[in-house]
Write an enzyme that holds these catalytic residues in place. Structure first.
Site, PDB file in Angstrom:
ATOM      1  N   GLY A  31      -2.122   5.155   4.151  1.00  0.00           N
ATOM      2  CA  GLY A  31      -3.352   4.587   4.695  1.00  0.00           C
ATOM      3  C   GLY A  31      -4.565   4.894   3.844  1.00  0.00           C
ATOM      4  O   GLY A  31      -4.444   5.253   2.672  1.00  0.00           O
ATOM      5  N   HIS A  37      -3.859   0.228  -3.491  1.00  0.00           N
ATOM      6  CA  HIS A  37      -2.820  -0.175  -2.521  1.00  0.00           C
ATOM      7  C   HIS A  37      -2.727  -1.691  -2.439  1.00  0.00           C
ATOM      8  O   HIS A  37      -1.637  -2.265  -2.394  1.00  0.00           O
ATOM      9  CB  HIS A  37      -3.165   0.348  -1.119  1.00  0.00           C
ATOM     10  CG  HIS A  37      -3.209   1.834  -0.992  1.00  0.00           C
ATOM     11  ND1 HIS A  37      -4.394   2.515  -0.767  1.00  0.00           N
ATOM     12  CD2 HIS A  37      -2.245   2.771  -1.033  1.00  0.00           C
ATOM     13  CE1 HIS A  37      -4.142   3.806  -0.671  1.00  0.00           C
ATOM     14  NE2 HIS A  37      -2.848   3.995  -0.836  1.00  0.00           N
ATOM     15  N   GLN A 153       5.906  10.919  -8.924  1.00  0.00           N
ATOM     16  CA  GLN A 153       6.492  10.414  -7.679  1.00  0.00           C
ATOM     17  C   GLN A 153       7.407   9.219  -7.981  1.00  0.00           C
ATOM     18  O   GLN A 153       8.526   9.132  -7.465  1.00  0.00           O
ATOM     19  CB  GLN A 153       5.371  10.004  -6.724  1.00  0.00           C
ATOM     20  CG  GLN A 153       5.818   9.154  -5.545  1.00  0.00           C
ATOM     21  CD  GLN A 153       4.707   8.922  -4.546  1.00  0.00           C
ATOM     22  OE1 GLN A 153       4.418   9.806  -3.748  1.00  0.00           O
ATOM     23  NE2 GLN A 153       4.093   7.754  -4.543  1.00  0.00           N
ATOM     24  N   SER A 186      -7.258   7.725  -2.517  1.00  0.00           N
ATOM     25  CA  SER A 186      -7.866   7.971  -1.197  1.00  0.00           C
ATOM     26  C   SER A 186      -8.681   9.261  -1.239  1.00  0.00           C
ATOM     27  O   SER A 186      -9.651   9.424  -0.508  1.00  0.00           O
ATOM     28  CB  SER A 186      -6.783   8.072  -0.125  1.00  0.00           C
ATOM     29  OG  SER A 186      -5.978   6.921  -0.172  1.00  0.00           O
TER      30      SER A 186
END
Ligand code: PAF
Length: 286
Positions: A31, A37, A153, A186
């Site tokens: 989020g 994103h 990642q 973020s």
């Protein structure tokens, strides 16, 4: 846009689409959505019949002293953005459904999880590998999309998908940057004005190092030294976890650059830990 909160409903919905030979593109997120994103969402929409985005702030990938509680949450704003992107499904599971009582199975991707960020955030990649495996099992995507900004990642997820024979294509998309080069994240919302300006040192450090490699310098240790020097000149940099030149596949530090190289940085600006990276492709075997 349909909002699904229940795992079984998400699984059945995906099965229905797959049965009708519709490809599913999946963007897992925590989020606080930004253009980074949304670039993944747009790519997923272009390449698939159905687009699913998940929002789940995964407690398992935060250490006890990290920013789980403080991590930005904006479900209303995120929902509006995803409606605008015309995605098909927003998957919004509750923590108690993802990690019900008695949950005790974890995914550990050895070696590459211990390097770079893994050395400073014990358990972080175990948390990511576990939740991503679960999300892939629930959403059953044809393709799943990740940003290059979280390079380690992406390498770990590719490894686990290969090792566990999971039937999904992992697509890694370019880092999206602010006008001054700062990689979108973020966590950038944590920065005050001075820190936000200072944070551009990361991109400058990466581009300078990249230019040096392109100009023919192959001494990895020399470049690492210059990167550290560059970062430490910025007073708002309160610490360097790592900064240097690495093998893009093994993530081992490169003493001598003979082929492609990954420049990677993790620094603290004030209290905020930021990461970024840049891939430098060179002529093999110079
Ligand atoms: O990159 C992220 O936002 C997270 O690590 C992910 C992949 C959604 C897993 O929680």
């Amino acid at each position: 846009m349909e909002i699904i909160r229940i795992i079984r409903i998400m699984q059945d919905t995906s099965k229905g689409h797959l049965l009708h030979s519709r490809s599913i593109g999946f963007v897992p997120t925590m989020g606080a959505l930004h253009e980074g994103h949304l670039s993944l969402v747009r790519r997923a929409r272009q390449e698939n019949d159905i687009t699913v985005v998940s929002i789940f702030v995964n407690p398992l990938q935060f250490g006890p002293l990290e920013d789980f509680e403080r991590y930005p949450r904006d479900i209303e704003g995120d929902t509006a953005k995803l409606r605008e992107e015309e995605i098909d499904i927003l998957f919004l599971p509750d923590t108690s459904l993802i990690y019900p009582e008695g949950f005790s199975t974890y995914i550990e991707v050895e070696k590459i999880s211990e390097k770079l960020c893994g050395a400073f955030r014990p358990g972080h990649f175990r948390g990511i590998a576990t939740v991503v495996t679960k999300l892939l099992n629930i959403v059953k995507p044809t393709r799943a999309y990740f940003g290059q900004k979280d390079y380690q990642q992406a390498v770990i997820i590719k490894r686990l998908v290969k090792d566990l024979n999971m039937d999904v294509d992992i697509v890694v998309c370019p880092t999206i940057r602010e006008h001054d080069g700062l990689a979108m994240s973020s966590r950038n919302t944590y920065l005050n004005k001075t820190e936000r300006e200072a944070a551009t040192v990361i991109y400058r450090c990466l581009t300078e190092a990249s230019d040096l490699i392109r100009s023919g310098i192959i001494n990895g240790i020399y470049i690492k030294g210059l990167m550290h020097e560059r970062l430490l000149k910025e007073p708002a940099v309160s610490g360097i976890d790592y900064a240097g030149v690495y093998d893009p596949e093994t993530l081992d530090e490169l003493l001598e650059i003979k082929g492609d190289a990954l420049l990677a940085v993790a620094v603290k600006i004030g209290d905020t830990r930021l990461i970024d990276n840049m891939l430098v492709t060179t002529t093999k075997g110079r």
